[in-house]
Design an enzyme around this catalytic site. Structure first.
Site, mmCIF file in Angstrom:
data_model
loop_
_atom_site.group_PDB
_atom_site.id
_atom_site.type_symbol
_atom_site.label_atom_id
_atom_site.label_comp_id
_atom_site.label_asym_id
_atom_site.label_seq_id
_atom_site.Cartn_x
_atom_site.Cartn_y
_atom_site.Cartn_z
ATOM 1 N N ALA A 109 39.870 49.324 39.653
ATOM 2 C CA ALA A 109 40.306 49.451 37.850
ATOM 3 C C ALA A 109 40.321 48.678 37.153
ATOM 4 C CB ALA A 109 42.534 49.385 37.815
ATOM 5 N N TYR A 110 39.671 46.658 38.015
ATOM 6 C CA TYR A 110 39.012 45.894 37.550
ATOM 7 C C TYR A 110 37.533 46.563 37.280
ATOM 8 C CZ TYR A 110 36.750 41.420 36.928
ATOM 9 O OH TYR A 110 35.674 40.282 36.498
ATOM 10 N N ALA A 111 37.023 46.441 37.862
ATOM 11 C CA ALA A 111 35.870 46.615 37.475
ATOM 12 C C ALA A 111 35.588 47.684 36.721
ATOM 13 C CB ALA A 111 34.651 47.786 38.703
#
Ligand SMILES: NC(=O)C1=CN([C@@H]2O[C@H](COP(=O)(O)OP(=O)(O)OC[C@H]3O[C@@H](n4cnc5c(N)ncnc54)[C@H](OP(=O)(O)O)[C@@H]3O)[C@@H](O)[C@H]2O)C=CC1
Ligand SMILES: Nc1nc2c(c(=O)[nH]1)N=C([C@H](O)[C@@H](O)CO)CN2
Length: 237
Positions: free
Chosen positions: A148-150
């Site tokens: 999700a961060y990427a």
């Protein structure tokens, strides 16, 4: 007329704080955002930095900050979208909420702030006006434990290209894509052994390499829509 201020979101610690202090050393008025009052924020105020509270985890919080910013200054020289949360993926009922937090912070906040600060940047009479997005090496490569961060950092990287096209010659819009710049306390258990980032060059280099990149982008009149890979060569491995 005095110089227009430069806004750094999440500027109370680590990379953002380092760049806020260097920008101020260079004579720029600086505005930072923070969520939690603490000594680091008080120390920045003592240096003359303006600290505005902001929580970008919801659209309402983003819009409240935009109103506070417009009430504080009629113009801006630059905006540096630095605020970020690197949450590991969850595989429980909290997975969606975690994704939503990083979406708001890494994508919706820069999107809405950029749309609303265009008029503040255009009110700056200095030769150049800038928006800088702090993305991440993993925006292109992906990250198996930070999906999700990427993904939300990849969205921020796309916003870089879109806003560069939208704002044209009036406002430069560029990104810095770092990798393994500073210890992340949660990753270094116990000792002070430098993180091995897998890069070609020794890591972690520290915040100075990010400051050099920020200064370069602010001073370069012929760059927009670019993503600077400050990653020790990881993007070629
Ligand atoms: N450090 C590194 O090695 C790397 C960093 N980057 C990127 O560079 C940038 C700076 O990194 P780093 O200094 O480590 O960042 P931090 O993890 O220290 O976070 C920076 C700031 O983000 C703010 N923040 C977090 N969540 C919110 C929120 N919901 N609303 C408003 N502000 C929030 C925090 O403000 P406060 O605590 O005051 O609430 C914090 O001070 C980030 O965008 C990061 O993704 C990319 C690759 C490598
Ligand atoms: N918001 C943050 N994003 C990132 C951080 C951080 O500390 N805060 N750190 C990294 C580094 O690459 C580090 O985790 C070494 O792997 C990436 N993004």
């Amino acid at each position: 007329m005095s110089q227009a201020p430069i806004l750094i979101t999440g500027g109370a610690q680590r990379l953002g704080r380092y760049c806020a202090e260097r920008l101020q050393d260079d004579g720029h008025p600086v505005i930072i955002t923070y969520r939690r009052e603490r000594e680091a924020v008080a120390a920045l105020r003592r240096r003359g930095v303006t600290a505005l509270p902001a929580d970008f985890s919801s659209e309402a919080g983003i819009m409240a900050f935009i109103d506070a910013l417009k009430a504080h200054t009629p113009r801006l020289r630059a905006v540096i979208h630095n605020a970020s949360l690197r949450e590991a993926d969850r595989f429980d009922e909290q997975a969606g909420a975690a994704f939503e937090r990083m979406f708001h912070l890494h994508m919706q906040a820069p999107y809405l702030i950029n749309l609303h600060v265009q008029s503040l940047l255009m009110a700056c009479s200095e030769p150049m006006r800038d928006i800088i997005h702090m993305t991440d090496f993993v925006a292109t490569r992906g990250a198996s434990r930070h999906v999700a961060y990427a993904a939300t950092k990849a969205g921020l990287e796309s916003l870089t290209r879109s806003f560069a096209a939208l704002f044209g010659a009036d406002i430069k819009v560029n990104a810095i894509a770092p990798a393994a710049i500073m210890h992340d306390e949660s990753e270094v258990s116990g000792g002070s052994v430098p993180l091995r980032s897998g890069s070609l060059m020794p890591t972690p280099p520290g915040p100075g390499v990010i400051w050099q990149s920020v200064r370069y982008l602010l001073d370069n009149a012929y760059m927009t829509g670019a993503v600077l890979p400050v990653d020790g060569g990881r993007h070629v491995q």
